[in-house]
Design a protein around this motif. Structure first.
Motif, short mmCIF file in Angstrom:
data_model
loop_
_atom_site.label_atom_id
_atom_site.label_comp_id
_atom_site.label_asym_id
_atom_site.label_seq_id
_atom_site.Cartn_x
_atom_site.Cartn_y
_atom_site.Cartn_z
N PHE A 145 -65.25 -20.31 109.85
CA PHE A 145 -65.26 -21.17 108.91
C PHE A 145 -65.73 -22.43 109.44
N TRP A 146 -65.30 -22.82 110.66
CA TRP A 146 -65.69 -23.98 111.67
C TRP A 146 -67.18 -24.29 111.66
N LEU A 147 -67.58 -22.86 112.39
CA LEU A 147 -69.00 -22.86 112.80
C LEU A 147 -70.06 -22.91 111.54
N ALA A 148 -69.21 -22.27 110.34
CA ALA A 148 -70.31 -22.51 109.16
C ALA A 148 -70.37 -24.08 108.74
N ILE A 149 -69.43 -24.87 108.82
CA ILE A 149 -69.60 -26.31 108.24
C ILE A 149 -70.35 -26.98 109.54
N MET A 150 -70.24 -26.53 110.76
CA MET A 150 -71.03 -27.18 111.80
C MET A 150 -72.47 -26.80 111.50
N LEU A 151 -72.79 -25.70 111.11
CA LEU A 151 -74.23 -25.10 110.95
C LEU A 151 -74.82 -25.98 109.56
N ILE A 152 -73.87 -26.19 108.78
CA ILE A 152 -74.30 -26.90 107.50
C ILE A 152 -74.52 -28.24 108.02
N LEU A 153 -73.88 -28.93 108.71
CA LEU A 153 -73.93 -30.50 109.13
C LEU A 153 -75.15 -30.62 109.91
N LEU A 154 -75.39 -29.46 110.82
CA LEU A 154 -76.58 -29.55 111.71
C LEU A 154 -77.92 -29.16 110.99
N LEU A 155 -78.07 -27.92 110.67
CA LEU A 155 -79.14 -27.40 110.16
C LEU A 155 -79.61 -27.83 108.73
N ALA A 156 -78.79 -28.19 108.00
CA ALA A 156 -78.92 -28.68 106.66
C ALA A 156 -78.69 -30.11 106.51
N GLY A 157 -77.88 -30.66 107.20
CA GLY A 157 -77.63 -31.88 107.28
C GLY A 157 -78.63 -32.82 108.21
N ALA A 158 -78.45 -32.83 109.49
CA ALA A 158 -79.20 -33.65 110.59
C ALA A 158 -80.55 -33.15 110.48
N VAL A 277 -66.94 -16.75 105.10
CA VAL A 277 -68.23 -17.21 105.10
C VAL A 277 -68.85 -17.32 103.62
N GLU A 278 -68.52 -16.31 102.73
CA GLU A 278 -69.17 -16.36 101.45
C GLU A 278 -68.79 -17.47 100.72
N THR A 279 -67.59 -17.75 101.16
CA THR A 279 -66.97 -18.99 100.21
C THR A 279 -67.40 -20.14 100.42
N VAL A 280 -67.62 -20.39 101.86
CA VAL A 280 -68.08 -21.75 102.44
C VAL A 280 -69.65 -21.68 101.87
N PHE A 281 -70.39 -20.80 101.77
CA PHE A 281 -71.78 -20.72 101.72
C PHE A 281 -72.10 -20.53 100.17
N ALA A 282 -71.18 -20.32 99.38
CA ALA A 282 -71.18 -20.07 97.68
C ALA A 282 -72.07 -18.69 97.69
N TRP A 283 -71.96 -17.88 98.62
CA TRP A 283 -72.64 -16.47 98.74
C TRP A 283 -71.94 -15.71 97.75
N PRO A 284 -72.78 -15.23 96.62
CA PRO A 284 -72.08 -14.58 95.69
C PRO A 284 -71.89 -12.95 95.94
N GLY A 285 -71.38 -12.63 96.83
CA GLY A 285 -70.92 -11.40 97.34
C GLY A 285 -69.44 -10.95 96.90
N SER A 286 -69.14 -9.82 97.63
CA SER A 286 -67.89 -9.38 97.47
C SER A 286 -66.66 -9.89 97.97
N GLY A 287 -67.04 -10.53 99.01
CA GLY A 287 -65.87 -11.35 99.85
C GLY A 287 -65.46 -12.67 99.00
N SER A 288 -66.63 -13.52 98.24
CA SER A 288 -66.10 -14.54 97.44
C SER A 288 -65.45 -14.10 96.32
N LEU A 289 -65.80 -12.82 95.98
CA LEU A 289 -65.29 -12.14 94.78
C LEU A 289 -63.75 -11.85 94.94
N LEU A 290 -63.36 -11.42 96.22
CA LEU A 290 -62.06 -11.21 96.64
C LEU A 290 -61.09 -12.43 96.47
N ILE A 291 -61.66 -13.65 97.13
CA ILE A 291 -61.21 -14.94 96.99
C ILE A 291 -60.78 -15.07 95.56
N THR A 292 -61.83 -14.94 94.75
CA THR A 292 -61.50 -15.42 93.29
C THR A 292 -60.51 -14.70 92.74
#
Lengths: 333, 509
Positions: A145-158, A277-292
């Motif tokens: 989850f930490w790496l995911a946020i860092m990747l967003i900040l670096l690759l999508a943000g900076a 990871v699916e939750t952090v990236f809003a990836w509509p898979g079965s992982g985020s489904l399980l969280i919901t």
């Protein structure tokens, strides 16, 4: 081989039964009430009672479990409380996204980890070995989850070179056929959609695959180190083969068996890692489904997703056992 | 690696970087993407009961009527006007200009079908308590007139129906059945139509240029993409990258990142969600002095000025400005006064202090954990021995609903009209969330619910809120100012209830 397969398949039945019982008991033991969570803030006692009756929650737990078991044996996990649709159908719509993500994670992890591991193992204590070991440690230690946020900040943000989240850009993909975006886009020769899919999957796949990368790299290195001292390697060198050929033809291929085992085991970890990871990236898979489903205490859906993961894990292990025989001709069942 | 391999690698990497930098462009006329925090999970418009979806579905299908924060009153939309025939009978007159996607008019039959079949009788509906709690029947008087009958006089009926009642086509339902009608043939009479829904990822609506509301605002976006983005960092980054043009709920500590960009701005809006500390009248909170001591112990102004950086409005009673029934002269006011709190505790028989456990959700409300952490030393300074507990939301909420949490921090949203919220938390026997009982308060709340004269109703509400503030079964803390990040290309005034109406947006082409 077929007797072995039947034995293994029969062995999965008690595993599935035990898992189903555990999941069922644990989710029902968890505090929280689906009726109170799903019916909105303004719900009242009469509404709650009606929902409990409709969803069968007013019956004794063992009756609920037996009913679930009987239906599950016929391939029916019941109806989701939240979606009011059959659980199997809801999971079917989400599973391709998770499988696609897992495949890309494996590709990233294996493409980087195996060469790095072989390279590091064939040159112990060199700078490349130190670098590889450090990378491996980094991969194992990094919370996804930490790496995911860092990747967003670096690759999508900076750097602003990748999209922050989602599975595709609206309006790019063609009609969905199989649920596998890449496959569908390739079949439709929709190249912008192929590229769009790749840009969306890269960050979540990397965040998910880094842990596997670390483990694979270290296992490959250890396996290579072990094989390097085998007699047939010494013989190969004595025959005058170039070191490159010795390492990649003779060492790497023989070091693959433990690597395949780890890939198989890590596939299960990928499925569970995908939940975060699916939750952090809003990836509509079965992982985020399980969280919901967990947040809503949607008992049938939680049980259905976990059982699907369990069956996938069992199937992967069977396949891995089959692969041993292909990689190592000495192994016969 | 030889030289040729190195060259190939460098060229490949350069090509990859150039390719990655190329963004896919699509050809909509004007499109606004909105980063939202709630998930969008089902095609069934009645299958969920969350604020965002009421707004989106209302835009696709109506809305039936709406609350104007500017006027402080309800306004007609599909229901042009209404009258109370008798205390349990309402007559709604529909506009004849609302047409479904196929050109057929939205009629009284559709409204009746939506209320009775979809909201009330459909076992898959999760909206009965939120939309039609007291409605027992709805019938078509003529093609464009609906009669709604309630089981008891319900003066605040509009607060349930407006911005919530979703009117879908009866003909489509009869022809295709529920699932197919919702998923493949969604028919609405609103200015937008549903174009795409990928559960858990995004929902897309497209403007109907021929709709009367769309004609009034030709600069409304042609398409709006609602993208699920639960992480705040993600919403801020997507806003900075122009992936989204509107981002919901920027936390105060991230606003500077947005404000640094010349193309973006932060728009704060007072939420209608009231935040409070609830106290069950069980020891030690069975004593009014202890409850009042809690209210005197918390320095709300300091918390607002520091942790919330000024992005909240203090509440001196259940309501703030703009909410129906707000009374600026409401008394008493339980201001920050730790010395008084100590005296009250001593009066209650706790001169040496008393142990209390405050429970809070984590991550559900703006800085909920940090704010309650700041309350603990304040409570301790006033003589309490307070401890903070942070259970997972589903656990906390279920326990609150069952009435087993004595002291908790909570929010109540959608309080344009406070009637439902006050009944829910403070009327005897409505819910066990606080378990408070006061016959005088019950009488006033019953009267306000049955009083159709707005002036008298406000008086009853004011008296009820005065009793509540004095008796303090809850300490009312603040309303957050919700921060919305907006691209300068989009003109939009976010609403206090966080609903999003694309038809109110104006896009610079």
């Amino acid at each position: 081989m077929s007797a072995y397969l039947i034995r293994r398949l029969a062995g999965t039945v008690p595993v599935l039964l035990l898992i189903s019982l555990l999941v069922f008991l644990l989710i029902h033991a968890a505090p929280g009430d689906p009726t109170l969570l799903l019916l909105g803030e303004e719900t009242n006692a009469a509404e709650v009672a009606r929902a409990k009756e409709r969803w069968g929650l007013d019956r004794p737990l063992y009756v609920q479990y037996l009913k679930f078991l009987a239906a599950a044996a016929a391939g029916d996990f019941g109806k989701s409380f939240k979606y009011a649709e059959p659980v199997i159908g809801v999971i079917k719509t989400r599973l391709p996204a998770t499988i696609e993500l897992a495949i890309f994670s494996i590709i990233i992890a294996t493409l980087l980890a195996i060469p790095l591991g072989v390279w590091a193992g064939s040159r112990p204590n060199s700078w490349i070995d130190n670098l590889g070991t450090t990378c491996g440690l980094f991969g194992i230690s990094m919370p996804s989850f930490w790496l995911a946020i860092m990747l967003i900040l670096l690759l999508a943000g900076a750097l602003n070179i990748l999209p922050t989240s989602g599975r595709s850009t609206y309006g790019v993909a063609g009609p969905e056929r199989t649920g596998f975006y890449l496959f569908d886009s390739l079949m439709q020769k929709n190249w912008p959609a192929v590229w769009d899919m790749l840009t969306h999957v890269f960050m979540p796949a990397l965040a998910l695959g880094v842990n596997m990368l670390g483990i694979l790299m270290r296992v490959t290195r250890s396996a290579v180190l072990e094989v390097m001292n085998e007699e047939y390697v010494v013989t190969a060198r004595a025959k005058g083969l170039a070191e490159k050929n010795v390492v990649w033809r003779h060492v790497a291929s023989n070091a693959l068996i433990p690597v395949i085992t780890v890939v198989g085991l890590e596939l299960g970890t990928l499925l569970s890692g995908s939940i975060i990871v699916e939750t952090v990236f809003a990836w509509p898979g079965s992982g985020s489904l399980l969280i919901t489903a967990l947040n809503a205490r949607d008992y049938p859906l939680v049980t259905g997703v976990v059982m699907t993961y369990t069956m996938a894990f069992v199937a992967i292990n069977l396949i891995i056992d089959g692969l041993y025989a292909i990689v190592d001709p000495r192994i016969r069942y | 690696m030889n030289r040729r391999h190195r060259q190939t690698l460098v060229v490949s990497l350069a090509a990859l970087i150039m390719f990655v930098g190329t963004r896919v462009e699509t050809n909509a006329q004007t499109r606004v993407s909105v980063g939202v925090t709630e998930t969008i999970e089902t095609h069934n418009p009645y299958g969920d009961s969350v604020s965002l979806l009421y707004g989106i579905w209302s835009e696709v299908t109506g809305p039936f009527c709406t609350y104007s924060y500017g006027k402080g009153d309800f306004e007609g939309r599909l229901a042009e006007r209404w009258k109370v025939e008798n205390p349990t009978t309402w007559i709604f007159s529909l506009s004849k200009n609302y047409k479904f996607n196929d050109g057929s008019p939205v009629t009284a039959e559709d409204v009746v079908h939506s209320i009775m079949t979809r909201v009330i009788k459909d076992p898959q509906s999760k909206q009965k308590a939120s939309v039609a709690p007291s409605i027992v029947n709805a019938e078509a008087v003529d093609k464009f007139t609906v009669r709604v009958i309630t089981d008891k006089p319900t003066a605040p009926l509009l607060s349930f129906l407006c911005d919530r009642l979703i009117v879908t086509s009866k003909a489509a339902f009869d022809k295709y059945g529920r699932a197919a009608a919702d998923k493949e043939h969604m028919m609405g009479g609103g200015p937008y139509r549903l174009k795409e829904l990928i559960p858990g990822q995004r929902l897309v609506i497209a403007k109907r240029p021929d709709h009367p509301a769309a004609k009034k605002n030709p600069r409304a976006p042609d398409e709006v993409v609602y993208r699920v983005m639960r992480e705040t960092e993600q919403r801020v980054t997507a806003l900075l990258n122009d992936e989204v043009q509107i981002a919901q709920f920027i936390p105060p500590h991230l606003r500077q990142r947005v404000e640094k960009s010349r193309n973006l701005k932060i728009t704060p809006v007072d939420s209608v969600e009231i935040m409070f500390l609830a106290m069950q009248p069980k020891p030690p909170f069975d004593k009014k002095e202890v409850r009042q001591a809690v209210c005197h112990a918390i320095n709300r102004d300091q918390i607002i000025a520091t942790l919330l950086e000024g992005f909240a409005s203090r509440l001196d009673g259940p309501l703030g400005p703009g909410q129906y029934g707000y009374d600026a002269n409401l008394k008493p006011k339980l201001n920050y006064d730790p010395e008084r709190a100590k005296k009250l505790l001593a009066q209650a028989g706790f001169p040496g202090g008393v142990d209390v456990e405050l429970q809070t959700p984590v991550g559900r409300y703006t800085l909920d954990k940090q704010l309650t952490e700041a309350m603990i030393p304040m409570l301790n300074a006033a003589g309490f021995r307070a401890r903070l507990l942070t259970p997972e939301w589903a656990t906390l909420w279920a326990s609150v609903q069952k009435g087993t949490i004595p002291f908790y921090y909570m929010g109540r949203g959608s309080v344009q009209d406070p009637s439902a919220a006050l009944h829910q938390y403070f009327h005897t026997g409505e819910t066990p969330r606080i378990g408070y009982s006061n016959p005088k308060l019950d009488e006033l709340l019953d009267k306000e619910q049955q009083e159709f004269d707005p002036k008298k109703r406000r008086q009853y509400l004011s008296q009820a809120m005065s009793i509540l503030t004095d008796d303090a079964p809850a300490c009312f803390m603040w309303r957050h100012k919700l921060l919305w990040g907006l691209n300068n290309r989009v003109e939009y005034q976010p609403l206090p209830d966080a609903r999003i109406y694309a038809i109110d947006m104006k896009v610079r082409r």
